[in-house]
Design an enzyme around this catalytic site. Structure first.
Site, PDB file in Angstrom:
ATOM      1  N   TRP A 247       3.704   7.536   1.945  1.00  0.00           N
ATOM      2  CA  TRP A 247       3.746   8.000   0.555  1.00  0.00           C
ATOM      3  C   TRP A 247       2.359   7.947  -0.083  1.00  0.00           C
ATOM      4  O   TRP A 247       1.968   8.846  -0.853  1.00  0.00           O
ATOM      5  CB  TRP A 247       4.723   7.146  -0.256  1.00  0.00           C
ATOM      6  CG  TRP A 247       4.579   7.345  -1.732  1.00  0.00           C
ATOM      7  CD1 TRP A 247       4.856   8.480  -2.441  1.00  0.00           C
ATOM      8  CD2 TRP A 247       4.091   6.395  -2.693  1.00  0.00           C
ATOM      9  NE1 TRP A 247       4.573   8.287  -3.781  1.00  0.00           N
ATOM     10  CE2 TRP A 247       4.109   7.021  -3.954  1.00  0.00           C
ATOM     11  CE3 TRP A 247       3.664   5.070  -2.603  1.00  0.00           C
ATOM     12  CZ2 TRP A 247       3.702   6.370  -5.113  1.00  0.00           C
ATOM     13  CZ3 TRP A 247       3.254   4.424  -3.754  1.00  0.00           C
ATOM     14  CH2 TRP A 247       3.277   5.076  -4.984  1.00  0.00           C
ATOM     15  N   HIS A 248       1.578   6.933   0.229  1.00  0.00           N
ATOM     16  CA  HIS A 248       0.226   6.857  -0.316  1.00  0.00           C
ATOM     17  C   HIS A 248      -0.657   7.976   0.228  1.00  0.00           C
ATOM     18  O   HIS A 248      -1.569   8.437  -0.467  1.00  0.00           O
ATOM     19  CB  HIS A 248      -0.404   5.496   0.009  1.00  0.00           C
ATOM     20  CG  HIS A 248       0.054   4.391  -0.881  1.00  0.00           C
ATOM     21  ND1 HIS A 248       1.002   3.465  -0.509  1.00  0.00           N
ATOM     22  CD2 HIS A 248      -0.284   4.067  -2.158  1.00  0.00           C
ATOM     23  CE1 HIS A 248       1.214   2.614  -1.494  1.00  0.00           C
ATOM     24  NE2 HIS A 248       0.448   2.961  -2.518  1.00  0.00           N
TER      25      HIS A 248
END
Length: 399
Positions: free
Chosen positions: A330-331
């Site tokens: 997600w990052h």
């Protein structure tokens, strides 16, 4: 500086406009114990324009399109859910809710350019959208009010930096303004949070990020891993990351309080955590709890129900690795974000193994203030090392 070119909470000028705009709402809540719905809507439009207008108009268009898409999607799932309860449609709705964020994350990986769907805060809005669909499926949200949902998505104090609120809690505050006595407490908390945010973001965050960080970065890149620059960068970057991010979160919570909303706090002295699990109960709490409730717990339920693994310990460890791998991706789709996630999953699995060992063999181990202080010290080192990985500086050092 023109009014449409300001990122939320990034410039003190933003706060001048904010206080002027909030003053009628503050006085109304103090004197009458009421909140003007139309005024909050007007405030939202104005401050979204400040954040997404002018040179950021493409982000503004993307935001409008995104909100329309999610509003129709949730309405469609809610309508279907009232008639049937098929798991296929549920998973399809969740996938559709995640799709814009997925495209934003994947597009730069292939062509090196930002996606047209991207806008400030898309991750936080996606978490809210997925939450709605999941809680509708669970029967926790029985009624769908599109305008309330849009207000939930576009609540401007938290749109850029969180925290990630829960719809049912937000709706309760939206529909019921606090009493005058309760609002006095909110007002006090709001002022405190904003001033603490100034200390964190504009003083401590600035000092660690703009003064010390360039010095230790240069030393680290020049001398490598076997140097004092390694430790200097690791600690300075970790403190900068905390004060900068916690400062933004405090601003969001403080402004919410001034508007009569009890938005949950996002940080609770995370560097005083005695173990890594406690750290994740204190660091970016709204995100940690979201991942716990909507990914980890549901994955564990499926693994245990389907008897995928005979051992609950194995299932739990697999769940942790899946959870933190998703968090890392997600990052961003880079090796150091993925390594960051896998590193934290490993820490938590080792922590659980240590707790199990202590229950069986650790009866005679000391437990006092000194051992707790040592635990806090070790956890702090482990967390700072993870932020060193997260920073991406190792990519510059080795590649």
């Amino acid at each position: 500086m023109s009014i449409e070119h300001v990122i939320p909470y990034a410039n003190p000028v933003y706060f001048i406009w904010l206080i002027i705009a909030l003053l009628p709402m503050i006085l109304t809540l103090l004197i009458k114990g009421k909140r003007w719905g139309w005024y909050q809507t007007a405030l939202t439009i104005v401050f979204l324009y400040i954040s997404f207008g002018g040179h950021y108009w493409q982000q503004g268009v993307a935001l409008i399109g995104y909100v329309i898409f999610q509003t129709i999607l949730v309405y469609g799932y809610h309508t279907y859910r009232k008639k049937k309860n098929g798991s296929g449609v549920f998973y399809g709705a969740v996938a559709a809710a995640i799709l814009p964020l997925f495209l934003v994350k994947v597009t730069p990986f292939f062509d090196g350019q930002s996606s047209l769907f991207n806008f400030l805060g898309i991750s936080y809005l996606t978490f809210k959208s997925v939450q709605m669909i999941m809680e509708m499926r669970d029967g926790m949200i029985k009624e769908y009010h599109p305008f309330r949902y849009i207000q939930f998505l576009l609540f401007f104090p938290t749109i850029s930096s969180g925290p990630i609120d829960r719809y049912r809690r937000f709706e309760k505050d939206l529909l019921t303004a606090p009493s005058q006595e309760k609002y006095l407490d909110f007002l006090g908390k709001g002022v405190w949070n904003i001033f603490l945010g100034f200390l964190y973001k504009f003083i401590l965050g600035y000092y660690f990020g703009q003064v010390l960080l360039p010095i230790v970065t240069k030393d680290f890149l020049h001398h490598g891993l076997i140097s004092w620059g390694f430790l200097g960068y690791m600690y300075v970057y970790s403190l900068y990351l905390f004060f900068d991010f916690a400062g933004y979160s405090l601003f969001a919570v403080g402004v919410s309080n001034l508007m009569g909303y009890d938005t949950p706090v996002n940080f609770n002295k995370p560097f005083l955590s005695p173990n890594i699990k406690e750290f994740w109960n204190r660091w970016h709490m709204s995100l940690s709890f979201w991942f716990r409730d909507y990914i980890y717990m549901r994955l564990m339920f499926t693994l245990i129900k389907k008897k995928v693994f005979k051992s609950r310990i194995v299932a739990s460890n697999v769940g942790y690795f899946a959870l933190f791998l998703i968090m890392g991706v997600w990052h961003g789709l880079t090796w150091y974000y993925i390594l960051y996630g896998l590193y934290h999953a490993t820490l938590i699995c080792v922590n659980d193994a240590w707790i199990r060992w202590k229950k069986k063999h650790g009866k005679n181990l000391p437990s006092n203030k000194a051992t707790k202080a040592f635990s806090i010290f070790l956890t702090f080192q482990a967390v700072c090392l993870s932020f060193l990985i997260f920073s991406g500086i190792l990519d510059k050092l080795f590649f």
